[in-house]
Write an enzyme that holds these catalytic residues in place. Structure first.
Site, PDB file in Angstrom:
ATOM      1  N   THR A 324       0.823  -1.204   0.000  1.00 57.98           N
ATOM      2  CA  THR A 324       0.000   0.000   0.000  1.00 57.98           C
ATOM      3  C   THR A 324       0.858   1.255   0.000  1.00 57.98           C
ATOM      4  O   THR A 324       2.067   1.210   0.232  1.00 57.98           O
ATOM      5  CB  THR A 324      -0.909   0.057   1.245  1.00 57.98           C
ATOM      6  OG1 THR A 324      -0.076   0.198   2.402  1.00 57.98           O
ATOM      7  CG2 THR A 324      -1.763  -1.192   1.378  1.00 57.98           C
ATOM      8  N   CYS A 325       0.205   2.401  -0.226  1.00 60.21           N
ATOM      9  CA  CYS A 325       0.908   3.678  -0.264  1.00 60.21           C
ATOM     10  C   CYS A 325       1.004   4.329   1.099  1.00 60.21           C
ATOM     11  O   CYS A 325       1.138   5.546   1.199  1.00 60.21           O
ATOM     12  CB  CYS A 325       0.226   4.611  -1.244  1.00 60.21           C
ATOM     13  SG  CYS A 325       0.360   3.986  -2.913  1.00 60.21           S
ATOM     14  N   ASP A 326       0.888   3.540   2.163  1.00 62.68           N
ATOM     15  CA  ASP A 326       1.065   4.081   3.505  1.00 62.68           C
ATOM     16  C   ASP A 326       2.464   3.716   3.973  1.00 62.68           C
ATOM     17  O   ASP A 326       2.849   2.542   3.940  1.00 62.68           O
ATOM     18  CB  ASP A 326       0.010   3.493   4.450  1.00 62.68           C
ATOM     19  CG  ASP A 326       0.013   4.191   5.792  1.00 62.68           C
ATOM     20  OD1 ASP A 326       1.112   4.337   6.377  1.00 62.68           O
ATOM     21  OD2 ASP A 326      -1.056   4.594   6.254  1.00 62.68           O
ATOM     22  N   SER A 327       3.223   4.723   4.400  1.00 67.26           N
ATOM     23  CA  SER A 327       4.617   4.445   4.762  1.00 67.26           C
ATOM     24  C   SER A 327       4.725   3.594   6.026  1.00 67.26           C
ATOM     25  O   SER A 327       5.783   3.051   6.325  1.00 67.26           O
ATOM     26  CB  SER A 327       5.395   5.746   4.923  1.00 67.26           C
ATOM     27  OG  SER A 327       4.723   6.566   5.844  1.00 67.26           O
ATOM     28  N   ASN A 367      -6.409   1.544  -0.512  1.00 68.97           N
ATOM     29  CA  ASN A 367      -5.786   1.653  -1.844  1.00 68.97           C
ATOM     30  C   ASN A 367      -6.464   0.745  -2.866  1.00 68.97           C
ATOM     31  O   ASN A 367      -5.880   0.391  -3.887  1.00 68.97           O
ATOM     32  CB  ASN A 367      -4.303   1.272  -1.819  1.00 68.97           C
ATOM     33  CG  ASN A 367      -3.391   2.406  -1.392  1.00 68.97           C
ATOM     34  OD1 ASN A 367      -2.285   2.165  -0.951  1.00 68.97           O
ATOM     35  ND2 ASN A 367      -3.830   3.643  -1.514  1.00 68.97           N
TER      36      ASN A 367
END
Ligand SMILES: *Cc1c(COP(=O)(O)O)cnc(C)c1O
Length: 377
Positions: A324-327, A367
């Site tokens: 996903t685009c969550d760090s 996402n």
């Protein structure tokens, strides 16, 4: 553990995308191991660990009872074939209208840890049995439970006296030593506290009948863990030490220990890259991460065994991250994870010990990634 049945399923069905495969035979073996190790304790499976209907149905058929935290979980247990008499509403934080609904469904065993919760239950489930949860320190647990649930033993005494005054049946004491508890003697201190609560109440003419010893029984991840047998022996010793020959009814609520080793997640390597030419560690990105069901990698608490088709080749420490685009979606970075150097993009990996606390933690569509699919075989 990846059983032959799981291997065969994956080989023939070839499901696309990340998925959990659960082998019911392993759960059945676990249930029998608990029953054998603790023959005098009633087993209340903690539904939240894996509420798949097939799992609940199997356990209901084997004679398990159910620890539920919500009306929805109660309905799932009933649907699976359990009677209301076999269900405990074990959450100490309940809306009064949910207590009323549980009561209407026939549930008569409720957890409390405060005067305020006792009041709700006396109004919404008059005459019901209640047990009070006491705090434990969680020391030695790999997934400790903090101070959110339970009260100090002295307050438990007051809470149970109050319940009695309000017409409820003050029934017992509960505790949870912390999840993935790898020390077999962790129940000893909590049982000593439970005994003190029993004694204080007996002095006031209230005779408790039950100790709910919670969950905490571990599943094997990278390191071996003691057997159910070893926990049974140690807990029985502690009961004898503190309660002598007046051992009360006891309950255990295994979640992880019942289903953890029954599940394997099949995942795929999406990308392997480095952050600079001289980066020491490769970054391995999988198609599942914290938001796809592996939430217990939070703080790198639970370290799952990861199998690849290249096991046996030379290994190299890697960072492992989700898609996903969550760090925050990084599984292992502080403590690098050894993976074969020959592992490459597109390879499948098997993440073992994922039968508990994965599908229930999976996000709905972060996402746009689908929630974790599960196949129960
Ligand atoms: C989650 C939970 C359990 C199960 O714990 P495990 O460590 O998975 O065995 C048992 N009892 C209660 C009250 C719980 O909330």
């Amino acid at each position: 553990m990846t059983t032959q049945r799981i291997r065969d399923f994956l080989a023939t069905r070839r499901p696309d995308g990340p998925c959990l495969v659960v082998d019911l035979d392993v759960i059945s073996d676990n249930f029998h191991a608990f029953r054998h190790a603790m023959p005098d304790s009633a087993i209340y499976y903690a539904v939240k660990a894996n509420p798949a209907p097939e799992v609940l149905k199997l356990l209901a058929g084997l004679g398990s009872n159910f620890d539920c935290a919500s009306v929805a979980e109660i309905e799932m247990a009933l649907e699976a074939g359990a009677t209301a008499a076999r269900i405990s509403f074990g959450n100490t934080i309940k809306k009064e209208r949910d207590v009323a609904r549980a009561h209407a469904l026939g549930v008569s065993l409720f957890a409390v840890d405060s005067h305020e919760e006792v009041e709700k239950i006396s109004r919404a489930a008059p005459g019901a049995r209640v047990f009070c949860r006491v705090l434990t320190d969680g020391e030695g647990a790999e997934w400790p439970l903090s101070r959110k649930f339970g009260c100090v033993p002295q307050m438990a005494v007051d809470v149970l006296v109050y319940a009695h005054q309000l017409g409820l049946q003050s029934y017992g004491v509960s505790f949870h030593v912390g999840s993935q508890m790898t020390k077999v003697d962790a129940w000893d201190l909590a049982l000593a506290d439970a005994k003190r609560v029993f004694v204080s109440l007996a002095k006031q003419g209230i005779h408790l009948q039950m100790v709910n010893m919670g969950g905490g029984f571990p599943t094997k991840y990278l390191r071996d863990v003691p057997s159910a047998e070893a926990y049974g022996k140690s807990i029985y010793q502690a009961l004898r030490t503190h309660f002598g020959n007046q051992i009360p009814q006891t309950i255990i609520e295994p979640g992880r220990g019942m289903v953890g080793n029954a599940g394997v997640i099949k995942a795929e390597v999406v990308l392997i890259s480095k952050k600079s030419d001289n980066d020491d560690a490769r970054w391995v990105f999988l198609d599942i991460g914290k938001f796809g069901g592996l939430a217990e990698t939070m703080d790198e608490a639970i370290r799952y065994p990861i199998r690849t088709d290249h096991d046996g080749d030379e290994m190299e420490p890697c960072v492992i991250a989700g898609p996903t685009c969550d760090s925050a979606d990084v599984l292992y970075e502080k403590n690098l994870y050894p993976l074969p150097i020959s592992l490459s993009i597109g390879d499948e990996v098997l993440i073992e010990g994922t039968g508990a606390y994965t599908t229930t933690y999976s996000a709905v569509a972060f996402n746009g990634f689908e929630p974790l699919k599960a196949y129960v075989i």
